[in-house]
Write a protein that holds these residues in place. Structure first.
Motif, PDB file in Angstrom:
ATOM      1  N   ALA A   1      52.051  -1.371 -71.282  1.00  0.00           N
ATOM      2  CA  ALA A   1      52.204  -2.349 -70.193  1.00  0.00           C
ATOM      3  C   ALA A   1      51.679  -3.712 -70.612  1.00  0.00           C
ATOM      4  O   ALA A   1      52.253  -4.753 -70.263  1.00  0.00           O
ATOM      5  N   ILE A   2      50.580  -3.718 -71.360  1.00  0.00           N
ATOM      6  CA  ILE A   2      50.032  -4.976 -71.867  1.00  0.00           C
ATOM      7  C   ILE A   2      51.038  -5.650 -72.799  1.00  0.00           C
ATOM      8  O   ILE A   2      51.304  -6.844 -72.698  1.00  0.00           O
ATOM      9  N   ARG A   3      51.613  -4.846 -73.705  1.00  0.00           N
ATOM     10  CA  ARG A   3      52.604  -5.383 -74.632  1.00  0.00           C
ATOM     11  C   ARG A   3      53.816  -5.943 -73.885  1.00  0.00           C
ATOM     12  O   ARG A   3      54.322  -7.024 -74.211  1.00  0.00           O
ATOM     13  N   GLU A   4      54.263  -5.223 -72.882  1.00  0.00           N
ATOM     14  CA  GLU A   4      55.433  -5.635 -72.118  1.00  0.00           C
ATOM     15  C   GLU A   4      55.189  -6.961 -71.400  1.00  0.00           C
ATOM     16  O   GLU A   4      56.054  -7.850 -71.397  1.00  0.00           O
ATOM     17  N   GLN A   5      54.013  -7.103 -70.790  1.00  0.00           N
ATOM     18  CA  GLN A   5      53.723  -8.330 -70.071  1.00  0.00           C
ATOM     19  C   GLN A   5      53.577  -9.517 -71.016  1.00  0.00           C
ATOM     20  O   GLN A   5      54.004 -10.633 -70.709  1.00  0.00           O
TER      21      GLN A   5
END
Length: 415
Positions: A76-80
């Motif tokens: 999720a961090i990577r996606e954001q």
């Protein structure tokens, strides 16, 4: 005009390691790395801090991955970050349970740009071998590079005991500190060799041997550099807070960088209470820029002040200009390539003021105590205008803006 000179350094030859779009080692410039101190499981807090570090100039950012919740948060961090157009690679920092987390969270394993494994915290005995192998096999499966990061605070004690025993039986025993240094290097090289046996290519391995003493760090990296061609990550571990941490890190890393040792660096500062984590990024950049190894932002030359400069006006102007230049760099870096090599002088009196201002791309010599209340401005060695009155600071900032626009080609007009 004097430009920042590049040192004729001969880099220690190392293999290039690609981490996303970032290359570490080989002929690539020394890379700046930092680390978050948020709870990785808190996605929004971590995204916010990674963004701050990346915008400050960190080219790699390491995250603590110590729990299922942290591992689950990484995708999720990577996606954001991707949605924010921040493609800074994320490094997963694993201790004790990394084998379980990587195996149990394949999306985390994919999202990370690199894994950091501390061989002293992988396990003991047979379990250590199995757990290390599991992490390396995951790296091979997802084609991820690995930093094998040895730290003297968590050095493999079985290895230390073995080397100490061998030393005690030697005809001429070595000093205990020498054995610790040898254990650091041996741990890094033995584990790198084991990783290669498991299928991880040499071009996917980075080594570090971090210690908290300046002379210890210099000695151990010199030894490591002589024995391998792996890319090397530099950092004085637990450097400390404030001036102490900055000075100690600079003293250690500058010696090694001057000798061509080091492909990526991190400054492990303890932040002041409420202080920004980005300070470690700025210090790393200043070390590399001061040594002429890289340029990140225009340099501000300013005198320290003396009895001739009883006013603090020039100090405030120098501070304001330096802050302004840093604030502009995210835009200028895209629109005005090469502007990071610019030098701006803000001087406080007639002794060195005109001379330093002439050597800079653009400089101002402010009046000292008892001098005429005028401030000549020099552009590429020639006096172009003399400022006076109550708006010298604003007018000089406008002149800096004009110099950038006129001397560094705008990418917005080049098609």
């Amino acid at each position: 005009m004097m430009s920042s000179s590049k040192l004729p350094l001969s880099r220690h030859p190392t293999r290039a390691v690609n981490i996303g779009k970032v290359t570490v080692g080989g002929n690539a410039p020394v890379v700046v790395q930092s680390m978050t101190n948020t709870d990785t499981a808190s996605v929004q807090d971590t995204v916010s801090q990674v963004a701050q570090l990346a915008k400050a100039g960190s080219e790699l950012v390491r995250l603590t991955v110590n729990s299922d919740a942290a591992a689950a948060a990484v995708p999720a961090i990577r996606e954001q970050l991707d949605a924010m157009n921040l493609d800074v690679p994320l490094i997963g920092d694993f201790h004790f349970n990394g084998h379980k987390l990587l195996a149990g969270h394949p999306e985390c394993a994919r999202a990370l740009g690199k894994y950091r494994i501390n061989p002293g915290n992988v396990g003991r005995g047979k379990k250590r071998d199995e757990q290390f192998a599991s992490m390396i096999e995951t790296a091979c499966r997802y084609d991820k590079p690995v930093r094998i990061g040895v730290n003297w605070g968590s050095l493999d004690q079985a290895l230390v005991v073995r080397l100490m025993d061998e030393n005690s039986r030697a005809a001429q025993p070595r000093d205990t500190q020498d054995i610790i240094h040898e254990a650091m290097v041996t741990s890094a090289l033995d584990n790198a060799a084991r990783a290669e046996e498991l299928g991880l290519g040499r071009e996917r391995i980075i080594l570090s041997v971090k210690m908290s003493g300046v002379q210890d760090l210099i000695a151990v990296y010199r030894t490591l550099a002589k024995r391998c061609d792996y890319a090397l990550h530099l950092g004085l571990t637990e450097a400390g807070m404030g001036a102490k941490g900055i000075v100690a890190s600079t003293a250690a890393l500058s010696v090694l960088l001057q000798e061509g040792i080091g492909d990526t660096i991190r400054i492990s500062l303890t932040p002041e209470p409420g202080g920004s984590r980005t300070e470690e990024v700025r210090v790393a950049q200043e070390i590399l820029q001061s040594m002429g190894l890289r340029a990140f932002t225009p340099s501000v030359v300013a005198c320290p002040g003396c009895g001739r400069t009883s006013s603090d006006y020039f100090q405030k102007l120098a501070q304001d200009i330096q802050h302004y230049l840093r604030e502009q760099m995210p835009v200028w870096r895209r629109q005005h390539p090469g502007v990071e090599d610019m030098t701006v002088a803000v001087m406080g009196c007639v002794v060195n003021g005109p001379g330093e201002s002439k050597h800079a791309n653009i400089g101002i010599s402010l009046p000292g105590t008892g001098e005429r209340p005028v401030a000549p401005v020099y552009v590429d060695g020639e006096k172009t205008v003399t400022l006076k009155g109550d708006h010298i600071a604003e007018e000089f900032q406008q002149l800096v803006d004009r110099y950038v626009a006129e001397h560094y080609e705008s990418t917005s007009t080049t098609g």
